[in-house]
Scaffold this active site. Structure first.
Site, PDB file in Angstrom:
ATOM      1  N   THR A 196      43.350   8.083  -8.229  1.00 16.99           N
ATOM      2  CA  THR A 196      44.615   7.480  -8.655  1.00 16.99           C
ATOM      3  C   THR A 196      45.180   6.597  -7.553  1.00 16.99           C
ATOM      4  O   THR A 196      45.202   6.997  -6.386  1.00 16.99           O
ATOM      5  CB  THR A 196      45.647   8.578  -8.996  1.00 16.99           C
ATOM      6  OG1 THR A 196      45.109   9.421 -10.017  1.00 16.99           O
ATOM      7  CG2 THR A 196      46.961   7.972  -9.483  1.00 16.99           C
ATOM      8  N   HIS A 218      47.109  14.533   0.366  1.00 13.85           N
ATOM      9  CA  HIS A 218      46.235  14.795  -0.784  1.00 13.85           C
ATOM     10  C   HIS A 218      46.994  14.459  -2.056  1.00 13.85           C
ATOM     11  O   HIS A 218      48.169  14.794  -2.189  1.00 13.85           O
ATOM     12  CB  HIS A 218      45.810  16.272  -0.771  1.00 13.85           C
ATOM     13  CG  HIS A 218      45.258  16.777  -2.066  1.00 13.85           C
ATOM     14  ND1 HIS A 218      44.000  16.449  -2.520  1.00 13.85           N
ATOM     15  CD2 HIS A 218      45.789  17.580  -3.011  1.00 13.85           C
ATOM     16  CE1 HIS A 218      43.812  17.038  -3.710  1.00 13.85           C
ATOM     17  NE2 HIS A 218      44.878  17.725  -4.015  1.00 13.85           N
ATOM     18  N   HIS A 252      44.782   6.143  -1.979  1.00 10.91           N
ATOM     19  CA  HIS A 252      45.768   6.236  -3.064  1.00 10.91           C
ATOM     20  C   HIS A 252      46.920   5.238  -3.069  1.00 10.91           C
ATOM     21  O   HIS A 252      47.659   5.198  -4.044  1.00 10.91           O
ATOM     22  CB  HIS A 252      46.355   7.651  -3.092  1.00 10.91           C
ATOM     23  CG  HIS A 252      45.313   8.715  -3.263  1.00 10.91           C
ATOM     24  ND1 HIS A 252      44.553   8.843  -4.413  1.00 10.91           N
ATOM     25  CD2 HIS A 252      44.871   9.674  -2.426  1.00 10.91           C
ATOM     26  CE1 HIS A 252      43.702   9.846  -4.263  1.00 10.91           C
ATOM     27  NE2 HIS A 252      43.873  10.365  -3.069  1.00 10.91           N
ATOM     28  N   ARG A 296      44.545   4.988   2.299  1.00 15.20           N
ATOM     29  CA  ARG A 296      43.381   4.197   1.888  1.00 15.20           C
ATOM     30  C   ARG A 296      42.943   4.535   0.465  1.00 15.20           C
ATOM     31  O   ARG A 296      42.612   3.654  -0.328  1.00 15.20           O
ATOM     32  CB  ARG A 296      42.209   4.448   2.860  1.00 15.20           C
ATOM     33  CG  ARG A 296      40.903   3.770   2.428  1.00 15.20           C
ATOM     34  CD  ARG A 296      39.802   3.899   3.473  1.00 15.20           C
ATOM     35  NE  ARG A 296      39.444   5.282   3.769  1.00 15.20           N
ATOM     36  CZ  ARG A 296      38.571   6.004   3.050  1.00 15.20           C
ATOM     37  NH1 ARG A 296      38.000   5.495   1.968  1.00 15.20           N
ATOM     38  NH2 ARG A 296      38.274   7.237   3.404  1.00 15.20           N
ATOM     39  N   LYS A 343      43.848   8.495   5.456  1.00 12.17           N
ATOM     40  CA  LYS A 343      42.898   8.598   4.346  1.00 12.17           C
ATOM     41  C   LYS A 343      43.640   8.570   3.012  1.00 12.17           C
ATOM     42  O   LYS A 343      43.209   7.916   2.061  1.00 12.17           O
ATOM     43  CB  LYS A 343      42.072   9.888   4.470  1.00 12.17           C
ATOM     44  CG  LYS A 343      41.002  10.010   3.393  1.00 12.17           C
ATOM     45  CD  LYS A 343      40.192  11.290   3.529  1.00 12.17           C
ATOM     46  CE  LYS A 343      39.111  11.326   2.454  1.00 12.17           C
ATOM     47  NZ  LYS A 343      38.446  12.624   2.366  1.00 12.17           N
TER      48      LYS A 343
END
EC number: 4.6.1.18
Length: 124
Positions: free
Chosen positions: A45, A119, A12, A10, A7
Site C-alpha cells: 500500500t 510497518h 509506503h 520507501r 524502509k
C-alpha cells in the site's frame, strides 16, 4: 543499513501525488521503490499524504496489530491510498500489479524515539 523508518517511507509513502496516476501506477512504483528486486512483493500500500500526517498517526487511536502486538495505531481520518496487488499472471522478474485507489483509515505499527511508523499493518 536502511532504518525501519526509512524502509517504511520507501515502501509506503508517496506524498508527491494525491492518488494513483494510472492503472500502471503499481507496476511502476513497485519497481522504482525496489519492491520487486528479489521477488514480487504480493501486496503493498502507498499512502498519498504528507509524511507529517502519517507520522502523526502514531499518537492517534491505539489498536492491536494483526500479529497481536499492541503498538499499532489507526488514523482518525481517512487517507488517500493506493493498494497494489499482484495479478495472477505476474511472474518474477516480470512482476505485475493491479492498482486500486481508495480513501481509508490506515493502521501502522510505530516504534523508536522519535516514535514513527515502521510497518504498514492494514487499512479499514
Amino acid at each position: 543499513k536502511e532504518s525501519a523508518a526509512a524502509k517504511f517511507z520507501r515502501z509506503h509513502m508517496b506524498s508527491s501525488t494525491s492518488s494513483a496516476s494510472s492503472s500502471n501506477y503499481c507496476n511502476q512504483m513497485m519497481k522504482s521503490r525496489n519492491l520487486t528486486q528479489d521477488r514480487c512483493k504480493p501486496v503493498n500500500t502507498f499512502v498519498h499524504e504528507s509524511l507529517a500526517d502519517v507520522q502523526a498517526v502514531c499518537s492517534q487511536k491505539n489498536v492491536q496489530c494483526k500479529n497481536g502486538q499492541t503498538n499499532c495505531y489507526q488514523s482518525y481520518s481517512t487517507m488517500s491510498i493506493t493498494d497494489c496487488r499482484e495479478t495472477g499472471s505476474s511472474k518474477y522478474p516480470n512482476c505485475a500489479y493491479k492498482t486500486t485507489q481508495a480513501q481509508k483509515h490506515i493502521i501502522v505499527a510505530c516504534e523508536g524515539n522519535p516514535y514513527v511508523p515502521v510497518h504498514f499493518d492494514a487499512s479499514v
